[in-house]
Each structure stands twice: as structure tokens, then as C-alpha cells.
Design an enzyme around this catalytic site. Structure first.
Site, short mmCIF file in Angstrom:
data_model
loop_
_atom_site.label_atom_id
_atom_site.label_comp_id
_atom_site.label_asym_id
_atom_site.label_seq_id
_atom_site.Cartn_x
_atom_site.Cartn_y
_atom_site.Cartn_z
N ASN A 204 0.99 -1.18 0.08
CA ASN A 204 -0.04 -0.04 0.01
C ASN A 204 0.80 1.32 0.00
O ASN A 204 2.11 1.32 0.12
CB ASN A 204 -0.95 -0.11 1.08
CG ASN A 204 -0.34 -0.04 2.48
OD1 ASN A 204 0.51 0.81 2.81
ND2 ASN A 204 -0.42 -1.28 3.30
N ASP A 273 -3.82 -6.04 4.55
CA ASP A 273 -5.08 -6.90 5.19
C ASP A 273 -5.06 -8.60 4.62
O ASP A 273 -5.40 -9.29 5.04
CB ASP A 273 -6.40 -6.32 5.04
CG ASP A 273 -6.68 -5.13 5.79
OD1 ASP A 273 -5.73 -5.33 7.24
OD2 ASP A 273 -7.18 -4.36 5.90
N LYS A 283 8.81 -16.51 -11.12
CA LYS A 283 8.02 -15.36 -11.72
C LYS A 283 6.71 -16.05 -12.54
O LYS A 283 7.00 -16.75 -13.50
CB LYS A 283 8.91 -14.77 -12.71
CG LYS A 283 8.28 -13.26 -13.30
CD LYS A 283 9.39 -12.46 -13.99
CE LYS A 283 8.34 -11.48 -14.67
NZ LYS A 283 8.94 -10.97 -15.92
N PHE A 317 -4.08 2.59 15.02
CA PHE A 317 -4.51 3.68 14.11
C PHE A 317 -5.57 3.08 13.10
O PHE A 317 -5.77 1.94 12.90
CB PHE A 317 -3.02 3.88 12.91
CG PHE A 317 -2.22 4.89 13.73
CD1 PHE A 317 -1.53 4.95 14.81
CD2 PHE A 317 -2.15 6.08 13.02
CE1 PHE A 317 -0.42 5.80 15.25
CE2 PHE A 317 -1.29 7.25 13.19
CZ PHE A 317 -0.43 6.92 14.48
N LYS A 331 -13.00 0.37 15.85
CA LYS A 331 -11.69 -0.26 15.93
C LYS A 331 -11.21 -0.32 17.38
O LYS A 331 -10.60 -1.34 17.82
CB LYS A 331 -10.86 0.12 14.96
CG LYS A 331 -10.90 -0.10 13.58
CD LYS A 331 -10.32 0.28 12.65
CE LYS A 331 -10.58 0.01 10.97
NZ LYS A 331 -10.00 0.73 10.06
N LYS A 335 -10.49 -3.84 18.88
CA LYS A 335 -9.27 -4.26 18.85
C LYS A 335 -8.67 -3.97 20.34
O LYS A 335 -7.51 -3.97 20.59
CB LYS A 335 -8.40 -3.51 17.90
CG LYS A 335 -8.83 -3.58 16.51
CD LYS A 335 -7.70 -3.85 15.31
CE LYS A 335 -8.34 -3.96 14.10
NZ LYS A 335 -7.40 -3.94 12.99
N1 CTP Z 1 -3.56 -3.91 11.66
C1 CTP Z 1 -2.64 -4.94 12.11
N2 CTP Z 1 -2.74 -6.15 11.49
C2 CTP Z 1 -3.47 -6.18 10.38
C3 CTP Z 1 -4.18 -5.24 9.81
C4 CTP Z 1 -4.17 -3.97 10.64
O1 CTP Z 1 -2.11 -4.81 13.02
N3 CTP Z 1 -3.29 -7.21 9.68
C5 CTP Z 1 -3.51 -2.67 12.77
C6 CTP Z 1 -3.00 -1.48 11.94
O2 CTP Z 1 -1.60 -1.18 12.11
C7 CTP Z 1 -3.83 -0.28 12.60
C8 CTP Z 1 -5.09 -0.78 12.72
O3 CTP Z 1 -4.92 -2.07 12.68
O4 CTP Z 1 -3.25 0.31 13.74
C9 CTP Z 1 -6.23 -0.52 11.86
O5 CTP Z 1 -5.82 -0.75 10.47
P1 CTP Z 1 -7.06 -0.49 9.22
O6 CTP Z 1 -6.09 -1.11 7.92
O7 CTP Z 1 -7.24 0.76 9.09
O8 CTP Z 1 -7.96 -1.52 10.06
P2 CTP Z 1 -8.56 -2.93 9.59
O9 CTP Z 1 -8.55 -3.50 10.88
O10 CTP Z 1 -7.67 -3.50 8.57
O11 CTP Z 1 -9.94 -2.59 9.15
P3 CTP Z 1 -10.53 -2.10 7.63
O12 CTP Z 1 -9.75 -2.75 6.86
O13 CTP Z 1 -12.05 -3.01 7.74
O14 CTP Z 1 -10.68 -0.70 7.73
#
Ligand code: CTP
Length: 398
Positions: A204, A273, A283, A317, A331, A335
Site C-alpha cells: 500500500n 490485510d 516469476k 491507527f 476499531k 481491537k
Molecule cells: N492492523 C494490524 N494487522 C493487520 C491489519 C491492521 O495490526 N493485519 C492494525 C494497523 O496497524 C492499525 C489498525 O490495525 O493500527 C487498523 O488498521 P486498518 O487497516 O485501518 O483497519 P482494519 O482492521 O484492517 O479494518 P478495515 O480494513 O475494515 O478498515
């Protein structure tokens, strides 16, 4: 405070006039010192009019031959903006052959350097080595921005924005308060990369700047800092223990391997995610057929931390494109965090890749605190200010 504004000879010299004004507006007295080449780009009269003080351009034209020593003793900070490759080299190597350089060597206080030059010059090994020497000396380097340069090239080298330089000056003038002394802060930063094959990955747009600003701010405030960083193009802050990782699984492992001493965990990383279910060893070749990727979820590190946090403070975050506050609260609950820092991504001046940010803090106490747009360092300090408040509330409850 009394600030020496050194101006050296680059096209960005005209921007220092604005800088002089901004510093004066912040209540400082500004003594402008121009090198001979700077005076070719902008007249001393401009600075004399703005600062209301005589502008110094020569080592030998003063009634006081010791003027560089006197100015050094009277000043609280030396700022050079723009700092050319030549000035950086002279400062780094001890060459004192004009007013600005003699003043620099006679000065004992904080130094802030804002370089500006052509992108190839900026990237030249000699310039980077000199910058490293100056950083090691404890000086603040305000890195140039990237963009369209006066010479027609595109790349890094443009003098940093005025507010970023003024921020750096204010910080350098503020004596560090060790209010996080005794805390061990574990911070994750940057993106993760989830390999698809030996040459491709899913990732990302996170630059890591917010997490690195948090690490710098925490170490400046006396904390022990462990930074678990995804792949980014940033220099780790001095005094911080850095663990480099690539994938979400590696980040998870590094976080739990280093959790024990942590008293605060800040999960700033933009963890991918999903990852490809299968990592191809070779490859993947182009075929005319349509290709579908099967993805599987990565471990949610923050959610797991929420279950295993013990009495640590846990800050998450949330990067959102809409419904900032509702998502932050969701969240926070799911969390099990003490605070979630939510930022709106997808706008150019804030969020990913930007040097500034604008966030909303959602706290377990029910409070919601919007932080208006500011530099990532400024935002980092405000986040840490809230962490400190949470810690004090906890101590008061015991
Ligand atoms: N995070 C994490 N591990 C993951 C995904 C996210 O630890 N596999 C943590 C990020 O570091 C951040 C928080 O979760 O502190 C929120 O990340 P975000 O991508 O905004 O949220 P998601 O839980 O992935 O929810 P969504 O995709 O539904 O917005």
C-alpha cells in the site's frame, strides 16, 4: 529568541525572505547573514527591510573584526536556508572562509540546515556523506521536498516549505522534556509487502513518515524506542532500535518477540490485510488468459495485541476514506485499544506520503479530539501527549 538566518547562494534564496518574516511573526529577532553568492540572488536590502537589522555579508567590512564571535555569542540558534552543497561541505569539513562559516564554527547552540539544490547534486554521495557528518554532530537537517526544480529537473532538492523549517526551528529551540523517561515504546511503521512471486508483491502507499515521526518524538522525550519497520525510504531516528521486516507475518513475529519490555505499543503500520494464498517460486509468466488471484487474510496484529496486551497502553491507527469517527470507535472496541488515531487518507495534503497530517483521536474515555492539520512531528507530539495523559490517569487510579 535571536536567530541567525544564514542564506547561501541558490535560487531558493528568494524563499528565505518569507522565512525571515515567518520567524519574526513567531516573535524572534532575526539576524540575516548572506554569503556573497546569496547576495547575487537576493539583495541584502530585502532582509534589512524585513528584519530591521543590518545584514551581514562580509567578514572584513565591519568596524568590529570579531563580529562573527559576537554574533555567535548573542544568538540562540543558527539556521541556514537554503544551504547549498558548498556550505554543507564547508561546515562538514571545517573550512571557515567567510562570515557565515566563521560564525558557524564559533557558535555552540542548535543548528538547523535546510538544503536546496539540483536533485543529482542532492543524491551525490559526497553531499550525503557530508549530511551524515552534520546529522551526527546533532544538527537538524530539514530535508528538501520533491518536485519541479528551478533547473527543470524533477526530483528531491526543493527547499522545504517555510512552515516545515519554522517547525524545525521551534523544536530545536525547545529544550527536550524527558516526560516519557521510563517508558519503552514499541512502534510499528510503514507498509508491509506480501509477495506474489519473486518480483511482485501486494502493498500500500504508506511511506512510514508518521511512524518514524512518532519514534523520533518518543526518543526525544526520553523513551526507549523499538521501531518495527516495514520497507520504507527513511533514515531511522538516532537512538532507536530498528527491526526491519517485510511481510505482515514477519511484523507479527517481531512485535511479539519485542513485546515483553514494552510499556506502550503504537501500531502505526499500514499492515496489508490480505496476502496471496500461494507465493509462486518462479516469476508468473504472462499469458493471454485472464488471471485471478486468491487472497487470504494476514494476521491482525493489533487485534492479537488487544488480547495479549496485559497492562500496556495500546494505541491503534485507522486509515479511512469515510466515516472517520465511527470507524475509529469501532476499531477502538474491537481491537481493545486505549486510543485510536484515525486519519483520512486519499487527500493529498494529509495521510499517506504527506509530510503533514490531520487526525482524530478517539479515546476509551469517550473523548474525541480532532487535531487540525500540522506536521507529522507535531501530530506525533500531540499523540504522545495523550499517551502521557492516559498513563497519568492510570497512575492516579491505582
Ligand atoms: N492492523 C494490524 N494487522 C493487520 C491489519 C491492521 O495490526 N493485519 C492494525 C494497523 O496497524 C492499525 C489498525 O490495525 O493500527 C487498523 O488498521 P486498518 O487497516 O485501518 O483497519 P482494519 O482492521 O484492517 O479494518 P478495515 O480494513 O475494515 O478498515
Amino acid at each position: 529568541m535571536r536567530i541567525v538566518l544564514g542564506v547561501s547562494g541558490g535560487i531558493a534564496a528568494y524563499k528565505s525572505a518569507e522565512l525571515a518574516r515567518a520567524l519574526i511573526q513567531n516573535g524572534h529577532e532575526v539576524q540575516a547573514v548572506l554569503t556573497h553568492s546569496a547576495a547575487e540572488f537576493i539583495t541584502p536590502l530585502t532582509f534589512a527591510s524585513l528584519t530591521g537589522r543590518k545584514v551581514i555579508t562580509d567578514l572584513f567590512d565591519s568596524a568590529n573584526p570579531m563580529e562573527h564571535i559576537a554574533v555567535a555569542q548573542e544568538s540562540d540558534l543558527v539556521l541556514v536556508a537554503p544551504a547549498t552543497a558548498n556550505v554543507l561541505a564547508r561546515f562538514a569539513h571545517g573550512l571557515a572562509d567567510d562570515f557565515l562559516s566563521t560564525l558557524y564554527f564559533a557558535f555552540r547552540g542548535p543548528v538547523v540546515l535546510a538544503p536546496a539544490m539540483n536533485n543529482n547534486m542532492w543524491e551525490h554521495e559526497a553531499v550525503q556523506v557530508n549530511l551524515e557528518t552534520l546529522r551526527r554532530r546533532g544538527h537538524t537537517i530539514v530535508d528538501p521536498g520533491s518536485g519541479f526544480l528551478a533547473c527543470g529537473s524533477i526530483g528531491p532538492g526543493r527547499l522545504a516549505e517555510t512552515d516545515k523549517i519554522v517547525d524545525a526551528v521551534e523544536r530545536a529551540l525547545t529544550p527536550p522534556v524527558a516526560d516519557l523517561d521510563g517508558e519503552t515504546v514499541l512502534i510499528t511503521a510503514g507498509p508491509t509487502q506480501e509477495p506474489l512471486d519473486p518480483v511482485r508483491y501486494l502493498s500500500n502507499r504508506s511511506s512510514g513518515k508518521m511512524g518514524y515521526a512518532l519514534a523520533q518524538a518518543a526518543v526525544d522525550r526520553g523513551a526507549q524506542v523499538i521501531l518495527v519497520s516495514g520497507p520504507v525510504a527513511l533514515n531511522p531516528p538516532k537512538g532507536v532500535e530498528v527491526i526491519h521486516v517485510r511481510t505482515a507475518a514477519e511484523m507479527r513475529e517481531a512485535v511479539f518477540a519485542n513485546l515483553e519490555p514494552a510499556t506502550v505499543v503504537i501500531k502505526c503500520a499500514a499492515v496489508a490485510d490480505f496476502r496471496p494464498s500461494v507465493e509462486s517460486k518462479q516469476k508468473i509468466k504472462k499469458t493471454s488468459a485472464r488471471v485471478s488471484l486468491e487472497l487470504e487474510p494476514t494476521p491482525d496484529i493489533l487485534a492479537e495485541l488487544g488480547r495479549k496486551r496485559g497492562d500496556r497502553l495500546l494505541i491503534g491507527f485507522a486509515a479511512e476514506t469515510e466515516n472517520l469517527e465511527t470507524e475509529a470507535r469501532r476499531k477502538l472496541e474491537t481491537k481493545n485499544c486505549d486510543m485510536v488515531v484515525a486519519n483520512l487518507v486519499g487527500k493529498s495534503e494529509t495521510g499517506f506520503e504527506s509530510d503533514s497530517n490531520e487526525v482524530v483521536l478517539a479515546l476509551r474515555t469517550g473523548e474525541t479530539i480532532p487535531l487540525p492539520r500540522a506536521s507529522k512531528r507535531e501530530i506525533a507530539d500531540q499523540i504522545l501527549g495523550q499517551v502521557l495523559k492516559l498513563r497519568r490517569d492510570l497512575i492516579a487510579k491505582q
